[in-house]
Design a protein around this motif. Sequence first.
Motif, mmCIF file in Angstrom:
data_model
loop_
_atom_site.group_PDB
_atom_site.id
_atom_site.type_symbol
_atom_site.label_atom_id
_atom_site.label_comp_id
_atom_site.label_asym_id
_atom_site.label_seq_id
_atom_site.Cartn_x
_atom_site.Cartn_y
_atom_site.Cartn_z
ATOM 1 N N ASP A 193 0.846 -1.195 0.000
ATOM 2 C CA ASP A 193 0.000 0.000 0.000
ATOM 3 C C ASP A 193 0.880 1.243 0.000
ATOM 4 O O ASP A 193 1.481 1.591 1.019
ATOM 5 C CB ASP A 193 -0.919 -0.011 1.222
ATOM 6 N N ALA A 250 -2.700 -0.143 -3.914
ATOM 7 C CA ALA A 250 -3.433 -0.648 -2.751
ATOM 8 C C ALA A 250 -3.641 -2.138 -2.922
ATOM 9 O O ALA A 250 -3.892 -2.596 -4.053
ATOM 10 C CB ALA A 250 -4.778 0.067 -2.609
ATOM 11 N N ASN A 264 -5.407 13.279 4.722
ATOM 12 C CA ASN A 264 -6.740 12.733 4.480
ATOM 13 C C ASN A 264 -6.720 11.522 3.557
ATOM 14 O O ASN A 264 -7.513 10.586 3.730
ATOM 15 C CB ASN A 264 -7.677 13.821 3.942
ATOM 16 N N ILE A 265 -5.806 11.505 2.603
ATOM 17 C CA ILE A 265 -5.665 10.298 1.780
ATOM 18 C C ILE A 265 -5.182 9.148 2.661
ATOM 19 O O ILE A 265 -5.648 8.015 2.548
ATOM 20 C CB ILE A 265 -4.719 10.547 0.585
ATOM 21 N N ASN A 284 -5.758 8.892 5.896
ATOM 22 C CA ASN A 284 -6.922 8.505 6.708
ATOM 23 C C ASN A 284 -7.848 7.572 5.945
ATOM 24 O O ASN A 284 -8.481 6.687 6.524
ATOM 25 C CB ASN A 284 -7.736 9.743 7.109
ATOM 26 N N THR A 285 -7.943 7.772 4.642
ATOM 27 C CA THR A 285 -8.869 6.991 3.817
ATOM 28 C C THR A 285 -8.290 5.639 3.424
ATOM 29 O O THR A 285 -9.010 4.643 3.379
ATOM 30 C CB THR A 285 -9.216 7.788 2.539
ATOM 31 N N LEU A 286 -6.976 5.590 3.161
ATOM 32 C CA LEU A 286 -6.380 4.382 2.572
ATOM 33 C C LEU A 286 -5.390 3.659 3.480
ATOM 34 O O LEU A 286 -5.019 2.525 3.196
ATOM 35 C CB LEU A 286 -5.680 4.744 1.253
ATOM 36 N N ASN A 287 -4.924 4.334 4.523
ATOM 37 C CA ASN A 287 -3.949 3.733 5.435
ATOM 38 C C ASN A 287 -2.800 3.038 4.711
ATOM 39 O O ASN A 287 -2.518 1.858 4.938
ATOM 40 C CB ASN A 287 -4.661 2.752 6.384
ATOM 41 N N LYS A 303 1.149 2.127 3.727
ATOM 42 C CA LYS A 303 2.372 2.022 4.535
ATOM 43 C C LYS A 303 3.245 3.250 4.294
ATOM 44 O O LYS A 303 3.768 3.824 5.240
ATOM 45 C CB LYS A 303 3.132 0.745 4.193
ATOM 46 N N GLU A 324 -4.227 13.425 10.832
ATOM 47 C CA GLU A 324 -4.413 11.974 10.834
ATOM 48 C C GLU A 324 -4.908 11.472 12.182
ATOM 49 O O GLU A 324 -4.494 11.973 13.220
ATOM 50 C CB GLU A 324 -3.078 11.279 10.523
ATOM 51 N N THR A 338 -4.440 5.617 14.516
ATOM 52 C CA THR A 338 -3.992 4.404 13.825
ATOM 53 C C THR A 338 -3.131 4.754 12.609
ATOM 54 O O THR A 338 -2.158 4.069 12.304
ATOM 55 C CB THR A 338 -5.208 3.585 13.329
ATOM 56 N N ILE A 339 -3.499 5.816 11.924
ATOM 57 C CA ILE A 339 -2.767 6.213 10.724
ATOM 58 C C ILE A 339 -1.400 6.785 11.118
ATOM 59 O O ILE A 339 -0.379 6.456 10.514
ATOM 60 C CB ILE A 339 -3.573 7.263 9.924
ATOM 61 N N SER A 345 0.928 4.033 11.670
ATOM 62 C CA SER A 345 1.242 3.005 10.664
ATOM 63 C C SER A 345 1.540 3.535 9.274
ATOM 64 O O SER A 345 1.930 2.768 8.402
ATOM 65 C CB SER A 345 0.104 1.970 10.599
#
Lengths: 320, 320
Positions: free
Chosen positions: A134, A150, A254-255, A257-260, A262, A289, A292-293, A296
């Motif tokens: 990702d 992704a 924000n991207i 936040n949306t896709l998490n 690596k 963010e 979690t984001i 990671s």
Amino acid sequence: MTDKKLIGVDLGGTTIKFAILTEDGEIQQKWSIETNILSDGQFIIPDIIDSINHHIDMYDMTADQFDGIGLGSPGTINHEKGTIKGAYNLNWTNSVYPVRDIEKGTGLPVTIENDANVAALGERWQGAGNNANDVVFVTLGTGVGGGIIANGQLLQGQNGAAGEIGHVTVDPHGFMCTCGKRGCLETIASATGIVRVARDRASEYAGTSELKAMLDDGQDISAKDVFDLAKKDDDLAMIVADYVCDSLGFVLGNIANTLNPKYVVIGGGVSAAGDFLLNKVDKAMRKNEFATIKDSTELRLASLGNGAGVIGAASLIKVD
Amino acid sequence: MTDKKLIGVDLGGTTIKFAILTEDGEIQQKWSIETNILSDGQFIIPDIIDSINHHIDMYDMTADQFDGIGLGSPGTINHEKGTIKGAYNLNWTNSVYPVRDIEKGTGLPVTIENDANVAALGERWQGAGNNANDVVFVTLGTGVGGGIIANGQLLQGQNGAAGEIGHVTVDPHGFMCTCGKRGCLETIASATGIVRVARDRASEYAGTSELKAMLDDGQDISAKDVFDLAKKDDDLAMIVADYVCDSLGFVLGNIANTLNPKYVVIGGGVSAAGDFLLNKVDKAMRKNEFATIKDSTELRLASLGNGAGVIGAASLIKVD
């Protein structure tokens, strides 16, 4: 792995770069030719064919030693038809058929992809993306482009527009973009956008600043000038750099936040501003963010420079 | 296709829904039981096992007539270990092992997934997503959740947080979110967020409005009240609805700019506001989208309601 070689072609408005790679992504040969955009760009595809055939001969190789050819190109790719549309800097006004023509001309299978996506694939495979599943790639050049990997796959979207990060809206009341709407990231964080922000902020700036003096003096300034001056603590340049990096951090956060992903990787000419840019964007990104984001997803500078294109193009035909 | 059946389980804080489906996604049987969250939720998994075994017997079926069981659950899923963490509304404070335990208890293979992702898969397969390869699903309930299908696959991200659309930042200076940062979409467009926006806007509102009167009177209001009053042209309610829908349109438009999905689907309790909500969000979304996205990405209301969970859960074990 088959021990065969890959050919990567990075087709740009001024040069066409070529490379022969192993299936591990090691570049064994590379060369480039000028892009001949005369006569509606009709020489471009024949030139690519001739150059590949010539170099295969020159290296005493044969077509059956290759898996195929991957080609990165500007414009909108139609994967089903193998055509490219809207690559205006190549003077191609109508659809062209690189897959059909290059396959016929070289006897090798050809896969094509948009240039920003190809750079994303290159950085993911051999660069800052560390071959992760990702990876979000953004390129800050004359415009702002991008590509998203992704679940290990390059995302295309319904109409091939996935990864067009440059047109994410930062401010619905912001600068008018060439795309017709306002406040796109590209109007702020591209090389031209940074200069636009500088001129805009300068017009209402009253303090002491070398950047302000240069602009008032009618000098041409570049995005590099802005970041070089910001690094030297020039007040106006810092205001511009802050706004540019805050905007990038807002969009990239924000991207994330949306896709998490690596990795989020920043490339393109503007990324030459290096750690100064990286640290400012990272700070802004993390502010946007959730936990979690932050834990990671990691922001990185691209590491392949101009080489990302040929490597990513070659990866299109890699046999996994 | 193998003609075998699928079992979908949608584990929620108050009920556990079950369904037996064909591989085409047709529901053949469905039932539900109460969720027993007593004693740290230790009865939940045994209850699921008993209920499945009981119904397989009752319908004169045997385990070998099923491909397996798909389970949607709140909390953070660890796919490698088959565990769930942080499902606080089930009173599970430690990791639980539903894959191991339900496989042992039923003799069937089990796959688990986060509840918002499972709803996204359900809407994609049998609902508004029309089985498209690229679908973004957002659910507006007590919180705001989501799930993203791209290139035909559910995105997980590096740490399982892909699709957590609720924590995309709308306004870095906005309301404080439970996640610790400010201005998350969830603070605005969830059922509780909408009420928060209403209270906030009411405090500085001086005109004539039934919503304002209700709030001043100390009445409890709901997101439904806000949208019902906005539909009747209540001035304050319209201000709130505009802000909520503009915020949703900003976030969903930018996700569409980034991913170019075929469908963006809005579900959850708040989506009961129907076409009124859809049209307002669509207008705001299109304002933030560039041309290719406007032409190829479509906003829709979810169509499966509460059924999305069991259908999406069942799809987890569908053999393609």
